[in-house]
Design a protein around this motif. Structure first.
Motif, PDB file in Angstrom:
ATOM      1  N   GLU A   1       0.682   9.188   1.436  1.00  0.00           N
ATOM      2  CA  GLU A   1      -0.313  10.158   1.884  1.00  0.00           C
ATOM      3  C   GLU A   1      -0.208  10.370   3.408  1.00  0.00           C
TER       4      GLU A   1
ATOM      5  N   ASP B   1       0.691   3.914  -2.006  1.00  0.00           N
ATOM      6  CA  ASP B   1      -0.056   5.163  -2.231  1.00  0.00           C
ATOM      7  C   ASP B   1      -0.573   5.767  -0.920  1.00  0.00           C
ATOM      8  N   VAL B   2      -1.210   4.946  -0.094  1.00  0.00           N
ATOM      9  CA  VAL B   2      -1.754   5.520   1.147  1.00  0.00           C
ATOM     10  C   VAL B   2      -0.658   5.787   2.183  1.00  0.00           C
ATOM     11  N   MET B   3       0.429   5.026   2.128  1.00  0.00           N
ATOM     12  CA  MET B   3       1.533   5.284   3.060  1.00  0.00           C
ATOM     13  C   MET B   3       2.163   6.660   2.765  1.00  0.00           C
TER      14      MET B   3
ATOM     15  N   PRO C   1       0.798  -1.242   0.000  1.00  0.00           N
ATOM     16  CA  PRO C   1       0.000   0.000   0.000  1.00  0.00           C
ATOM     17  C   PRO C   1       0.826   1.285   0.000  1.00  0.00           C
TER      18      PRO C   1
END
Lengths: 77, 347
Positions: free
Chosen positions: B296, B292-294, B290
């Motif tokens: 962010e 992308d969310v990390m 993950p």
């Protein structure tokens, strides 16, 4: 792998779909995920909803890492 | 003639590979796939009256409902014995065979014969619910597995006494059986001691259980200041799999930079794993790792930082010894890089 890394003193959270396997191999912090071929996603959702689902799962994993545990603990959503 | 029901997965039923692993439980009359060899070995003493088939992913993702459905199908034939697999070192298949064995033992009370490689996660978890013959780690051992499993199935159907795990070749079920020894305990103990002193082989009568457990590491004090690393056994790799990590029975792991990657796309990442349908991971590798969310979460201060490398291997039939070796090296690297906590994803 989880045990070997944890034995180096690093807190580790195992994110996986088949929780019984994780329990058998001896992970201490476990977060159940969506499905075997896409643990942190769901292709049936829209891009935005899928990302939100992934955010929630990762936040759950972070919560697990911040939580002291005595033994094997499954952090359900 | 005695009646046998056989449980197999979608692959051995000829339905398909990983793209069909979500196949729902299905029952067919007679034998299917490896069932033909079992039927030949069982000769006219027993008949495989039906074969129950289920996709490995479907079973593991819906364990309770899938098991109930499978058990209902088995029960409808009122069999004298159930054969599961053999599943060799296929993890999800082994888990399914084990769960079916447990269900049959607990609800139907008839014997179950299976075949597993000892490192299959299903072996440790379900070995006490059936006679699981020890097999090789791949289907190359099918002929031998069928012969050994059929032999034990026939013994059970005839009501013959089943010998020890060593004699019969099944994975120890963890039960003790009383028997009369020829010599008294003190003599056996001294004989064993003398053999040990002479450096000769001897067999203990009381193997010590192996408790391979690690105490939980202390929790992270402040996650907003922590450096987090991503590790995966789901085989995420840069597009093109530069180090050619094997799709199964991996002999290596990869360490790859996340520099410049804020979001995975079909152009910059894929999976090397051969044990699940790769379509979803190849489309968007964030579904396995993950990033992308990390990214962010680093940007909005939810976590301190993301370790600049990720570590990956393929956990598909990979030996425990190799996984342990990879992880020991990875752990050393993580500690040296000042990582505070780890997220490990599995498929």
């Amino acid at each position: 792998m989880v045990k070997e890394i944890e034995s180096a003193g690093l807190p580790i959270v195992h994110m996986c779909t088949v929780v019984p396997i994780s329990l058998t191999v001896g992970a201490n912090r476990i977060v159940p995920t969506v499905a075997i071929p896409h643990p942190l996603g769901n292709p049936a959702l829209s891009r935005e909803d899928e990302k939100e689902l992934r955010r929630k799962l990762v936040r759950q994993a972070l919560k697990a890492l911040e939580t002291e545990v005595e033994g094997q603990t499954v952090f359900e959503q | 003639m005695k009646k046998v029901v056989h449980y197999i997965n979608q692959f051995y039923a000829g339905i398909g590979g990983e793209d069909k692993a979500d196949h729902r439980p299905e029952m067919r009359e007679g034998h299917v796939g490896p069932g033909m060899a079992f039927q030949q070995a069982l000769k006219d003493e027993a008949s495989i009256v039906a074969t129950v088939i289920c996709g490995d992913s479907y079973f593991n993702e819906n364990m309770d409902s899938a098991l109930e459905e499978v058990l209902g199908m088995i029960k409808s034939h009122n069999p004298d014995l159930v054969i599961v697999g053999p599943a060799f070192n296929a993890g999800r298949y082994g888990m399914a065979c084990g769960a079916v064995a447990k269900g049959v033992t607990e609800t139907l009370g008839i014997p179950v014969v299976g075949g597993l490689y000892p490192e299959n996660p299903g072996a440790d978890m379900y070995k006490r619910y059936g006679y699981f013959l020890e097999t090789s780690n791949s289907a190359a051992g099918m002929r031998k597995a069928v012969a050994a499993m059929s032999n034990l199935a026939l013994k059970l159907l005839r009501g013959e006494e089943i010998g020890s795990p060593q004699e019969e070749g099944y994975i120890p079920k963890g039960i003790r059986k009383n028997y009369f020894a020829k010599e008294r305990g003190s003599k056996r103990a001294v004989d064993m001691l003398i053999a040990k002193i002479k450096g000769e082989p001897f067999t203990t009568e009381y193997p010590m259980p192996v408790f391979d457990r690690v105490d939980p590491a202390p929790a992270v004090k402040d996650i907003t200041k922590a450096k987090i690393a991503l590790v995966s056994s789901g085989g995420p790799v840069p597009k093109g799999n530069p180090d050619r990590i094997e799709s199964s029975s991996a002999t290596k792991y990869g360490k790859y930079s996340l520099e410049g990657i804020n979001d995975f796309t079909p152009e910059n990442g894929e999976t090397a794993h051969g044990g699940y349908d790769p379509v979803y991971a190849n489309e968007d590798l964030d579904r396995v790792l993950p990033v992308d969310v990390m990214r962010e979460m680093v940007a909005n201060g939810e976590i301190g930082s993301l370790h600049e490398y990720f570590y990956t291997t393929v956990g598909n039939g990979t030996s425990v010894a190799n996984a342990k070796k990879f992880a020991a090296e990875i752990a050393k690297d993580l500690v040296a890089a000042g990582v505070d906590a780890v997220i490990l994803t599995s498929t």
